[in-house]
Design a protein around this motif. Structure first.
Motif, short mmCIF file in Angstrom:
data_model
loop_
_atom_site.label_atom_id
_atom_site.label_comp_id
_atom_site.label_asym_id
_atom_site.label_seq_id
_atom_site.Cartn_x
_atom_site.Cartn_y
_atom_site.Cartn_z
N MET A 4 0.83 -1.19 0.00
CA MET A 4 0.00 0.00 0.00
C MET A 4 0.87 1.25 0.00
SD MET A 4 -3.23 -0.61 0.02
CE MET A 4 -3.81 -2.24 -0.36
N GLY A 5 0.43 2.25 -0.70
CA GLY A 5 1.17 3.49 -0.80
C GLY A 5 0.88 4.47 0.32
N HIS A 26 1.36 -7.54 0.65
CA HIS A 26 1.87 -6.82 -0.52
C HIS A 26 2.03 -7.77 -1.71
CE1 HIS A 26 3.74 -3.58 -2.68
NE2 HIS A 26 4.77 -4.36 -2.99
N ALA A 27 2.35 -9.02 -1.44
CA ALA A 27 2.51 -10.02 -2.49
C ALA A 27 1.18 -10.71 -2.82
CB ALA A 27 3.55 -11.06 -2.05
N GLY A 81 -14.80 1.58 -6.80
CA GLY A 81 -14.28 2.22 -8.00
C GLY A 81 -13.03 3.04 -7.79
N THR A 82 -12.66 3.27 -6.55
CA THR A 82 -11.49 4.11 -6.27
C THR A 82 -10.20 3.30 -6.12
OG1 THR A 82 -11.74 4.03 -3.86
CG2 THR A 82 -12.95 5.77 -5.03
N ARG A 83 -10.28 1.98 -6.10
CA ARG A 83 -9.13 1.09 -5.90
C ARG A 83 -8.50 1.29 -4.51
NH1 ARG A 83 -7.06 3.67 -10.13
NH2 ARG A 83 -4.98 3.59 -9.25
N ALA A 84 -9.32 1.65 -3.55
CA ALA A 84 -8.87 1.78 -2.17
C ALA A 84 -9.55 0.70 -1.33
CB ALA A 84 -9.23 3.16 -1.63
N ASP A 115 -2.92 2.54 -3.11
CA ASP A 115 -1.62 2.73 -3.76
C ASP A 115 -1.38 4.21 -3.98
OD1 ASP A 115 -0.95 0.01 -3.92
OD2 ASP A 115 -2.17 -0.23 -5.74
N ASP A 116 -0.13 4.57 -4.24
CA ASP A 116 0.24 5.97 -4.41
C ASP A 116 -0.48 6.67 -5.55
OD1 ASP A 116 2.01 6.21 -2.26
OD2 ASP A 116 3.66 5.34 -3.40
#
Length: 182
Positions: free
Chosen positions: A1-2, A178-179, A27-30, A50-51
């Motif tokens: 995660m960013g 993360h993986a 829809g925000t990918r969060a 993510d960043d």
């Protein structure tokens, strides 16, 4: 995660409302995690993304929520002595409060504390609570109100264990997440 940021809604969210918020974020990918249900008349959660995800886009998907600039520590602290409650409030929310305390409200028989761990370590708040508790021979019950980000968890563990090498990139659960391994 960013990045990770805590949010607060000034209402006790039920399961239907929590599911609705999670759906709104798809829809925000969060990703979203919630704190415990129905503790007070407020609810906390943690947004991780993510960043390349813009925090303001996530905030617009959560109407009525206050999105903090980082992952905070939100706690409910209930002393065994009612007299200690106001001493806690004055020490952590009064004029001489630690710089990282951004909220300190009395709610019933407890105080709700919001802390920026990037400014004030949790150990400093715990030490203040210990001093005030001793004044009243009080114990205290502490409840975590918001999920903690891996960065905050690592910092607390590193300080508590006096092991500065503890970091999110050295925590197995973070590496596995993360993986995308379960």
């Amino acid at each position: 995660m960013g990045w990770a940021r805590t949010f607060r809604v000034d209402a006790a969210l039920d399961e239907r409302q929590r599911t609705g918020m999670a759906t709104a974020l798809r829809g925000t990918r969060a990703q979203i995690r919630f704190g415990p249900s129905l503790i007070f008349s407020r609810s906390y959660g943690l947004i991780e993304a993510d960043d390349d995800v813009v925090p303001e886009a996530v905030a617009s998907a959560l109407p009525g929520a206050r999105l903090y600039g980082e992952s905070i520590i939100a706690l409910a602290i209930e002393p065994s002595s009612p007299d200690a409650l106001h001493a806690y409030r004055e020490a952590l929310g009064g004029a001489g409060r630690p710089a990282g305390v951004i909220g300190c409200d009395v709610i019933g028989t407890a105080i709700a504390i919001e802390l920026l761990p990037s400014i004030t370590p949790f150990a400093a708040v715990a030490a203040i609570l210990d001093v005030e508790s001793r004044r009243f021979s009080a114990s205290r019950k502490t409840t975590l109100l918001a999920p903690l980000s891996m960065d905050v968890l690592a910092a607390i563990a590193a300080a508590g264990l006096q092991a500065p090498e503890i970091a999110p990139n050295r925590i197995l659960e973070a590496l596995l997440a993360h993986a995308n391994i379960e």
